[in-house]
Design a protein around this motif. Structure first.
Motif, mmCIF file in Angstrom:
data_model
loop_
_atom_site.group_PDB
_atom_site.id
_atom_site.type_symbol
_atom_site.label_atom_id
_atom_site.label_comp_id
_atom_site.label_asym_id
_atom_site.label_seq_id
_atom_site.Cartn_x
_atom_site.Cartn_y
_atom_site.Cartn_z
ATOM 1 N N ALA A 225 35.232 44.634 53.849
ATOM 2 C CA ALA A 225 34.514 44.041 52.721
ATOM 3 C C ALA A 225 34.646 42.519 52.712
ATOM 4 C CB ALA A 225 35.032 44.620 51.411
ATOM 5 N N VAL A 226 33.678 41.898 52.071
ATOM 6 C CA VAL A 226 33.662 40.450 51.903
ATOM 7 C C VAL A 226 33.636 40.150 50.413
ATOM 8 C CG1 VAL A 226 32.376 38.326 52.329
ATOM 9 C CG2 VAL A 226 32.448 40.098 54.079
ATOM 10 N N SER A 227 34.494 39.217 49.958
ATOM 11 C CA SER A 227 34.549 38.862 48.537
ATOM 12 C C SER A 227 34.213 37.396 48.352
ATOM 13 C CB SER A 227 35.926 39.161 47.958
ATOM 14 O OG SER A 227 36.897 38.314 48.534
ATOM 15 N N LYS A 228 33.684 37.084 47.186
ATOM 16 C CA LYS A 228 33.344 35.711 46.844
ATOM 17 C C LYS A 228 33.664 35.473 45.381
ATOM 18 C CE LYS A 228 31.439 31.612 47.295
ATOM 19 N NZ LYS A 228 32.056 30.556 48.138
ATOM 20 N N LYS A 229 34.471 34.465 45.117
ATOM 21 C CA LYS A 229 34.805 34.104 43.742
ATOM 22 C C LYS A 229 33.709 33.199 43.202
ATOM 23 C CE LYS A 229 38.604 32.300 40.920
ATOM 24 N NZ LYS A 229 39.978 31.738 40.946
ATOM 25 N N VAL A 230 32.935 33.694 42.254
ATOM 26 C CA VAL A 230 31.793 32.943 41.742
ATOM 27 C C VAL A 230 32.111 32.222 40.444
ATOM 28 C CG1 VAL A 230 30.136 34.457 42.877
ATOM 29 C CG2 VAL A 230 30.908 34.998 40.567
ATOM 30 N N ALA A 231 33.221 32.579 39.820
ATOM 31 C CA ALA A 231 33.678 31.904 38.604
ATOM 32 C C ALA A 231 35.172 32.143 38.475
ATOM 33 C CB ALA A 231 32.931 32.416 37.370
ATOM 34 N N SER A 232 35.788 31.483 37.520
ATOM 35 C CA SER A 232 37.233 31.633 37.363
ATOM 36 C C SER A 232 37.626 33.055 36.988
ATOM 37 C CB SER A 232 37.744 30.661 36.302
ATOM 38 O OG SER A 232 37.088 30.885 35.059
ATOM 39 N N ASP A 233 36.691 33.799 36.402
ATOM 40 C CA ASP A 233 36.994 35.160 35.954
ATOM 41 C C ASP A 233 36.075 36.205 36.567
ATOM 42 O OD1 ASP A 233 34.725 34.334 34.669
ATOM 43 O OD2 ASP A 233 35.212 35.280 32.758
ATOM 44 N N LYS A 234 35.377 35.848 37.658
ATOM 45 C CA LYS A 234 34.410 36.805 38.226
ATOM 46 C C LYS A 234 34.429 36.748 39.751
ATOM 47 C CE LYS A 234 30.493 37.479 36.174
ATOM 48 N NZ LYS A 234 29.108 37.315 35.656
ATOM 49 N N PHE A 235 34.405 37.943 40.363
ATOM 50 C CA PHE A 235 34.370 38.073 41.821
ATOM 51 C C PHE A 235 33.209 38.990 42.208
ATOM 52 C CE2 PHE A 235 38.684 37.034 40.722
ATOM 53 C CZ PHE A 235 39.144 36.225 41.750
ATOM 54 N N TYR A 236 32.553 38.634 43.310
ATOM 55 C CA TYR A 236 31.554 39.506 43.918
ATOM 56 C C TYR A 236 32.160 40.091 45.190
ATOM 57 C CZ TYR A 236 27.192 38.940 41.291
ATOM 58 O OH TYR A 236 26.202 39.025 40.352
ATOM 59 N N VAL A 237 31.980 41.381 45.393
ATOM 60 C CA VAL A 237 32.491 42.055 46.586
ATOM 61 C C VAL A 237 31.351 42.851 47.215
ATOM 62 C CG1 VAL A 237 34.122 43.748 47.507
ATOM 63 C CG2 VAL A 237 34.832 42.205 45.668
ATOM 64 N N TYR A 238 31.187 42.691 48.541
ATOM 65 C CA TYR A 238 30.202 43.468 49.289
ATOM 66 C C TYR A 238 30.976 44.403 50.218
ATOM 67 C CZ TYR A 238 27.179 39.804 47.538
ATOM 68 O OH TYR A 238 26.509 38.938 46.710
ATOM 69 N N MET A 239 30.801 45.689 50.002
ATOM 70 C CA MET A 239 31.652 46.675 50.680
ATOM 71 C C MET A 239 30.805 47.819 51.231
ATOM 72 S SD MET A 239 34.838 48.833 49.013
ATOM 73 C CE MET A 239 35.861 47.368 48.828
ATOM 74 N N GLU A 240 31.225 48.334 52.398
ATOM 75 C CA GLU A 240 30.546 49.489 52.966
ATOM 76 C C GLU A 240 30.957 50.766 52.228
ATOM 77 O OE1 GLU A 240 29.668 48.467 57.629
ATOM 78 O OE2 GLU A 240 31.611 49.323 57.120
ATOM 79 N N GLU A 241 30.056 51.732 52.272
ATOM 80 C CA GLU A 241 30.295 52.999 51.589
ATOM 81 C C GLU A 241 31.546 53.701 52.098
ATOM 82 O OE1 GLU A 241 29.897 56.257 49.127
ATOM 83 O OE2 GLU A 241 28.797 54.362 49.059
ATOM 84 N N ARG A 242 31.877 53.553 53.375
ATOM 85 C CA ARG A 242 33.039 54.234 53.957
ATOM 86 C C ARG A 242 34.338 53.804 53.278
ATOM 87 N NH1 ARG A 242 32.095 54.150 58.961
ATOM 88 N NH2 ARG A 242 30.423 52.603 59.188
#
Length: 658
Positions: A225-242
């Motif tokens: 998975a790849v994560s990105k901190k978009v704000a001080s209190d929010k993270f976006y994560v892109y993850m495979e179904e597996r």
């Protein structure tokens, strides 16, 4: 054999020609003398032809039959050899699914342990015997291979059938890999982050931020998975179904790990997680994730929501929502609501069926506050089927204006320029009048319960605050910002205070800063706590019924469960009060009271916050709040008790460490 066939053909042609000559000779015998001689010759030739015909029948017909028989034998042998060496596993079964024959490939690939003769096919593999006769067949797995099995009847009576297996392992594995590599979007937010960080030192803030970063890193460990901190209190994560599937199976352990991070002396970190799954693309998955996150926040946070196939699945949510004293948002909502009220000629306010002090009290206070803004404003309530008759009588006796109308009267007053305000519920199945809700074109919802999936829709405005103690608290907060355009009487203030006291158990449960601020405002308006206390008074019969329910209680997995098969007039009041009283027993984290009304089983649930009774009731088709919930079941009393026990088991199994 070929030369014999050629000779046979020549003889038959010769015979045909001489027979024709015989006919001509017979005709010439009856002609002139010269023609008679020629006719005699032709007749002799015909006799010779007849002899040849007999010779052909005797000599060559026997060879023909031998050839046909040999050819048939060759064809049968070819069929058997072809089936035996068929490039796909194949078997023949009888009417009882017993294998009577199989080819070599079946013996090598599918069942190589021993001879398969006489074995029931359903014992070898998990196969649907009805589906294999369809055009699609049935997908079966054996020896780590996937086969599409199809069958046809081989005889007229249908006693024998041939089943062949097409190896589709590569296709299945490719489809599985495609499914497992599908990208999902996860949005992680920290609940009430600004309020948590506002009252701690800078060094503590740095420590909390580091702990949060480590928590996210551990969450993504051993994944792609790849994560990105978009704000001080929010993270976006892109993850495979597996990688997502095991996280869901473990019920998002990150929620539990987050609660272990202390912020200051008395606060702990909680997360809200929205998961967008099965989207056609990343954009759609992100949209699903945002919707799931909104549901989490609407239900109080500290939980994860997964949206797939148009439905939501919730995990966690066992702690109470943090207290948010967001006056800016309340001021904006109050301003927008004032505009809506002024743009309509009539306002109807209604709560839920069998309205309690919070439902009827919030509707009464709201109605009183807007009376001078619109031509008409009324509270829709059933005068008989409610739990607030004492409050209704108190308002009718002490107020000069008429506040309450029946659902039928509300329907008669409803028109296109009527604003409908629903308080203390956003469940369309629980409103006081489903007919009014269905016909109303302009609907506003004010509720403090955790957001449910199928809430009231559509609405022109929703004010849902699950962190609030009661609907009366929310209405009071709005009235404060209505300004000089509104004012409430002493008795309306007492109605609002009664609702707050009911849902907070006299300022013990679910009480935040805003709760006391609302109570202080009502006190300034002249609310008398002694008069409010009298609204909670019960008859001696109700008190006896409550005591009887408490006496029937037994303990089950840290829960007090009481039930009665008797029915009496004030059973709902007695049941809710008994559920409150049972929380006073040592070691009890939740209480449940089961009773029957009008052929329907009701369960009233309460807790002190250590057990989220909303989750328990939701598993039975109901809902409510973390500390107060309920449901209705169409079953027997014994079945209801069993289903409740199963729901309690499931809750503690999923939250055993909480």
């Amino acid at each position: 054999m070929k030369s014999n066939n050629g000779l046979q053909i020549i003889i038959r042609i010769t015979v045909c020609v001489t027979m024709l000559s015989s006919l001509i000779g017979a005709f010439m015998l009856h002609s002139t003398p010269s023609h008679r001689e020629s006719g005699s010759v032709l007749i002799l030739v015909s006799v010779a032809a007849a002899v040849l015909w007999v010779l052909e029948e005797v000599v060559f017909h026997n060879h023909t039959r031998k050839y046909v028989a040999k050819l048939s034998t060759m064809i049968s042998k070819t069929e058997r050899d072809s089936l035996l060496n068929f490039p796909a596993p194949a078997i023949i079964i009888d009417s009882e699914n017993v294998i009577v024959w199989y080819n070599r490939l079946f013996g090598r690939q599918v069942y190589s342990e021993e001879e398969a003769y006489g074995i029931d096919l359903t014992e070898l593999m998990n196969i649907d015997m009805d589906k294999i006769y369809s055009s699609d067949g049935d997908l079966v797995c054996i020896n780590a291979h996937f086969y599409k099995a199809k069958a046809i009847h081989t005889d007229v009576n249908g006693e024998l059938s041939m089943v062949y297996f097409n190896d589709v392992t590569d296709y299945v594995e490719l489809e599985y890999e495609f499914r497992m590599s599908h990208k999902t979007v996860i949005i992680i937010t920290i609940d009430n982050f600004d309020e948590l960080m506002s009252n701690i030192r800078e060094s503590e803030k740095a420590h909390v931020v580091v702990e949060i970063e480590k928590l996210i890193e551990e969450f993504l460990e051993n994944t792609t998975a790849v994560s990105k901190k978009v704000a001080s209190d929010k993270f976006y994560v892109y993850m495979e179904e597996r990688h997502l599937a095991p996280i869901i199976e473990q019920r998002f352990k990150i929620l539990e790990q987050a609660r272990k991070i202390a912020v200051g002396e008395r606060s702990n970190l909680t997360l809200s997680i929205g998961v967008g799954r099965d989207g056609a693309n990343l954009a759609e998955s992100e949209k699903f994730a945002k919707q799931a996150l909104e549901m989490c926040l609407g239900r109080g946070g500290d939980q994860a929501a997964v949206k797939e196939d148009g439905e939501f699945k919730f995990f966690g949510g066992i702690s109470s929502a943090p207290d948010k004293n967001n006056k800016t948002r309340i001021r904006m909502v109050a301003k927008a609501m004032l505009e809506l009220i002024c743009n309509h000629d009539k306002v109807l306010i209604m709560g839920h069926r069998f309205g309690d002090l919070d439902s009827v009290g919030s509707a009464t206070g709201f109605c009183c506050a807007i009376r001078n803004m619109v031509k008409e404003a009324y509270v829709v309530v059933d005068p008989e089927q409610n739990l607030s008759k004492t409050l209704i009588n108190y308002i009718n006796e002490n107020e000069s204006e008429h506040y309450y109308i029946t659902p039928q009267e509300g329907l008669e007053r409803l028109d296109d320029n009527t604003l409908l305000v629903v308080t203390d519920t956003h469940n369309p199945a629980l409103v006081e009048s489903k007919e009014i809700l269905a016909r109303a074109k302009n609907v506003v919802v004010i509720d403090h319960h955790r957001r449910m999936v199928n809430g009231i829709e559509p609405t022109i405005m929703s004010f849902l605050e699950p962190n609030a103690s009661s609907a009366c608290e929310l209405v009071t907060a709005l009235i404060e910002y209505f300004g000089e355009d509104s004012n409430i009487t002493v008795h309306a203030a007492e109605a609002l205070l009664a609702g707050i006291m009911l849902d907070t158990k006299n300022f013990i449960m679910k009480t935040g800063v805003s709760t006391f601020e609302a109570a202080a405002f009502l006190k300034k308006k002249g609310a008398d706590t002694i008069a409010v206390k009298k609204l909670f008074a019960n008859s001696i019969e109700t008190y006896h019924q409550k005591s009887s329910l408490i006496n029937s209680a037994h303990l089950y997995k840290e829960c007090a469960v009481a039930y009665t098969e008797e029915s009496f007039s004030e059973i709902r009041i007695a049941a809710s009060q008994a559920a409150d009283e049972l929380l006073g027993i040592t070691g009890v984290k939740a209480s449940f009271v089961i009773y029957e009304t009008n052929g329907v089983i009701n369960i009233s649930a309460r807790s002190m916050g250590a057990c989220n009774v909303q989750i328990v009731m939701e598993s039975l088709g109901g809902g409510g709040h973390l500390t107060m919930a309920a449901t209705q079941l169409n079953c027997s009393m014994n079945e209801a008790r069993k289903r409740l026990a199963d729901a309690i088991d499931e809750y503690w199994e999923n939250n055993s460490q909480e």
